[in-house]
Motif scaffolding. Structure first.
Motif, short mmCIF file in Angstrom:
data_model
loop_
_atom_site.label_atom_id
_atom_site.label_comp_id
_atom_site.label_asym_id
_atom_site.label_seq_id
_atom_site.Cartn_x
_atom_site.Cartn_y
_atom_site.Cartn_z
N GLY A 114 32.89 23.99 37.76
CA GLY A 114 34.31 23.91 37.46
C GLY A 114 34.92 25.24 37.04
N LYS A 115 34.30 26.35 37.47
CA LYS A 115 34.82 27.67 37.11
C LYS A 115 36.12 27.97 37.87
N THR A 116 36.90 28.86 37.28
CA THR A 116 38.02 29.44 38.01
C THR A 116 37.47 30.55 38.89
N ILE A 117 37.79 30.50 40.18
CA ILE A 117 37.25 31.52 41.07
C ILE A 117 38.37 32.27 41.79
N VAL A 118 38.33 33.58 41.68
CA VAL A 118 39.23 34.42 42.47
C VAL A 118 38.37 35.14 43.49
N PHE A 119 38.67 34.90 44.76
CA PHE A 119 37.78 35.29 45.84
C PHE A 119 38.53 36.23 46.80
N VAL A 120 38.06 37.44 46.91
CA VAL A 120 38.69 38.40 47.82
C VAL A 120 37.93 38.40 49.13
N LYS A 172 43.26 44.65 47.27
CA LYS A 172 42.66 43.37 46.88
C LYS A 172 41.62 43.57 45.78
N SER A 173 40.69 44.48 46.06
CA SER A 173 39.61 44.71 45.10
C SER A 173 40.13 45.30 43.80
N THR A 174 41.16 46.13 43.94
CA THR A 174 41.70 46.79 42.75
C THR A 174 42.29 45.76 41.79
N ILE A 175 42.91 44.72 42.35
CA ILE A 175 43.46 43.66 41.49
C ILE A 175 42.33 43.02 40.68
N LEU A 176 41.20 42.77 41.36
CA LEU A 176 40.05 42.19 40.64
C LEU A 176 39.58 43.11 39.53
N LYS A 177 39.59 44.41 39.81
CA LYS A 177 39.14 45.37 38.80
C LYS A 177 40.07 45.35 37.59
N VAL A 178 41.36 45.18 37.85
CA VAL A 178 42.30 45.12 36.73
C VAL A 178 42.05 43.86 35.90
N ILE A 179 41.85 42.75 36.59
CA ILE A 179 41.61 41.50 35.86
C ILE A 179 40.33 41.58 35.03
N SER A 180 39.31 42.26 35.59
CA SER A 180 38.04 42.32 34.87
C SER A 180 37.96 43.53 33.94
N ALA A 197 48.88 51.60 44.93
CA ALA A 197 47.91 50.73 45.59
C ALA A 197 48.42 49.30 45.64
N VAL A 198 49.01 48.88 44.54
CA VAL A 198 49.55 47.52 44.46
C VAL A 198 50.95 47.62 43.88
N ILE A 217 40.99 30.31 44.21
CA ILE A 217 42.09 31.02 44.88
C ILE A 217 41.53 32.22 45.63
N SER A 218 42.07 32.48 46.81
CA SER A 218 41.59 33.63 47.59
C SER A 218 42.71 34.64 47.76
N ILE A 219 42.30 35.89 47.89
CA ILE A 219 43.26 36.94 48.19
C ILE A 219 42.86 37.54 49.54
N VAL A 220 43.75 37.48 50.52
CA VAL A 220 43.46 38.11 51.81
C VAL A 220 44.49 39.19 52.08
N GLY A 221 44.09 40.12 52.91
CA GLY A 221 45.01 41.20 53.25
C GLY A 221 44.27 42.28 54.00
N PRO A 222 44.99 43.17 54.66
CA PRO A 222 44.32 44.24 55.40
C PRO A 222 43.58 45.16 54.45
#
Lengths: 263, 261
Positions: free
Chosen positions: A194-200, A49-57, A25-26, A39-44
């Motif tokens: 002032g949060k860190t935001i990762v936005f897909v 994209k979502s899977t990366i967020l799941k790994v981080i969380s 997947a990645v 920070i944003s993650i874009v891609g087809p």
């Protein structure tokens, strides 16, 4: 420099093994997210994209997948970060509990943490005020629009004051006007907390409007094509029609369109 | 207002329909001179019930209530235990795989055939009666609970996981509230099922005082009027039980705004 990073990914690969063929997947994604960064993650679609967020969380179902590489969240493993409740998650759907009114929805994580009632009430009031829904505290989710529901879900994610906010296409289901409005409100929340935001997101424009940096992923398996610094002043309302904004859109679009050549 | 009028109207229609049917029944029995042991007249049944009440013995009422009490006990155990098992089965799929065939088999066997077997094994007393009722009503509860939890979006699990919630919190704050509407629907079906099982279970057992046994004895002694009178009592209790479940459902659905998306 090390200390200033909220999230560090080194050569992260994610494999789905439920299909027996070991779908990747990645593939070998490495990037850092600085403290307080947007920070944003874009891609087809399907690029992981979502899977990366799941790994981080640390919410990826490991019975169907495995990860390689190294992920550090606030200096420790994602599991520890999750257990210390350092991460707030906002899903594409609001994922509210329909039997609870707004106040009770926002207070859900606080009840689980075991805060006392007075403190919960105080915090929930503040949060609902921040997302401008204090008037609707006793309403149930089904009485609100999709945008309002998503605001509740953001307030809920912020309730226990996590250091990192992960957002998985949170405004993907909204119409253009509401989406812009929500973007502005999210930026004001970001400024305030002032949060860190990762936005897909799959919207290039939304990514440029919101973020300081944008990670562009390729098609499956998702690889990092480029990380772009968005050098535009906030608020970006006035930049929307500008040449510079347009150039960013074009740059990312070209990156996404031409990926076939590289793979 | 209009809605309320409609309701009253439909009650009136129902009531008149019953009266008309009773009248036809009465006339048929009179015209064809049907003997009482085959089909008593409605007036005789009402008479029988009235006598039972005015005599101060309340025999039929007491017996019906006793059967109902046992049904209610079995029903409550089923709902409680079935919910617990449903949650456990969801947590440990292996247990589900092991036990499902047995539970399914218990559902396939008809109560009248299975009850004596259970009685022979476990004795002929009160506990066996309750066990039989539970055996025949627990399956739908387990299935409802297990499948409702399984159909919850994965995001909810991720959400609670991101709060680092303990299992008990997930059960209390996510599982139980989400299964409630479906569980109540199942409970509505089980109101009548539990009463029917309670009646049938009385036949092979030695527990006395239930209306099932009374119906059986009256039938054997050709006191048909008493059988009919007992049936009237049973129907009344069953309807009241079902109606009260409906009211509980309405209250809960309205209070927590379930299924109003």
């Amino acid at each position: 420099m090390q200390k200033n990073n909220s999230i560090e990914l080194k050569e992260l690969s994610i494999l789905y093994n439920d299909l027996k063929i070991g779908l990747e997947a990645v593939s070998k994604a490495s990037f850092d997210v600085k403290n307080g960064e947007f920070i944003s993650i874009v891609g087809p679609s399907g690029c992981g994209k979502s899977t990366i967020l799941k790994v981080i969380s640390d919410t990826l179902d490991l019975s169907y997948s495995e990860t390689r590489g190294d992920v550090k969240v606030l200096g420790s493993s994602p599991k520890i970060a999750r257990e210390q409740r350092k991460i707030g998650f906002v899903f594409q759907k609001p994922t509210l509990l329909q039997w609870r009114n707004l106040e009770k929805n926002v207070s859900l994580p606080l009840e689980i943490i075991g805060l006392n009632k007075i403190e919960i009430k105080k915090r929930v009031k503040k949060l609902l005020k921040m997302v401008e829904l204090e008037k609707y505290a006793s309403y149930h989710p089904d009485q609100l629009s999709g945008g309002m529901q998503q605001k509740v879900s953001i307030a809920r994610a912020l309730a226990y004051d996590p250091e990192i906010l992960l957002m998985d296409e949170p405004f993907g289901a909204l119409d253009e006007i509401n989406r812009r409005k929500m973007n502005d409100e999210l930026l004001s929340v970001w400024k305030e907390t002032g949060k860190t935001i990762v936005f897909v997101t799959h919207s290039i424009e939304e990514a440029i409007y919101l973020s300081e940096r944008i990670i562009v992923l390729t098609k499956q398996p998702g690889r990092i094509k480029k990380i772009i610094n968005v050098d535009l002043p906030y608020p970006r309302k006035n930049e929307l029609g500008s040449m510079k904004f347009y150039k960013y859109i074009n740059q990312i679009r070209l990156l996404l369109e031409n990926e076939e050549e590289i793979v | 207002m209009k809605k309320k009028n409609n309701k009253i109207l439909s009650y009136l229609i129902n009531f008149s329909l019953i009266l008309i049917l009773l009248f036809i029944w009465e006339q048929i029995v009179v015209q064809f001179e049907i003997p009482k042991r085959i089909l008593p007249k409605p007036s005789q049944i009402i008479d029988y019930l009235a006598k039972d009440f005015t005599s101060g013995k309340y025999a039929l009422l007491t017996k019906t209530l006793l059967s109902f009490r046992d049904a209610l006990i079995g029903f409550s155990i089923s709902v409680f235990l079935g919910t617990l098992l449903g949650i456990i089965f969801h947590q440990f799929k292996i247990l589900k795989t092991i036990f499902s065939p047995f539970i399914l088999i218990s559902q396939l066997l008809p109560v009248p055939a299975f009850a004596p077997v259970v009685a022979a094994l476990l004795g002929y007393g009160f506990e066996t009666k309750i066990i039989i009722i539970v055996l025949f009503t627990i399956f739908p509860v387990i299935v409802t609970v297990e499948s409702t939890i399984s159909s919850l979006s994965a995001n909810y699990f991720a959400l609670f996981s991101s709060y680092n919630a303990k299992k008990i919190e997930v059960i209390k704050k996510l599982f139980l509230p989400s299964i409630l509407p479906d569980l109540i629907t199942t409970m509505k079906i089980l109101t009548t099922a539990s009463i029917v099982t309670s009646i049938i279970a009385e036949l092979p057992l030695t527990v006395s005082g239930g209306i099932g046994k009374d119906i059986y004895n009256s039938f054997n002694n050709q006191i048909t009027t008493r059988v009919w009178a007992s049936l009237v009592m049973l129907c009344t209790v069953s309807i009241l039980f079902f109606k009260s479940m409906l009211e509980i459902e309405k209250t809960i659905i309205n209070k927590y705004r379930y299924a109003k998306e």
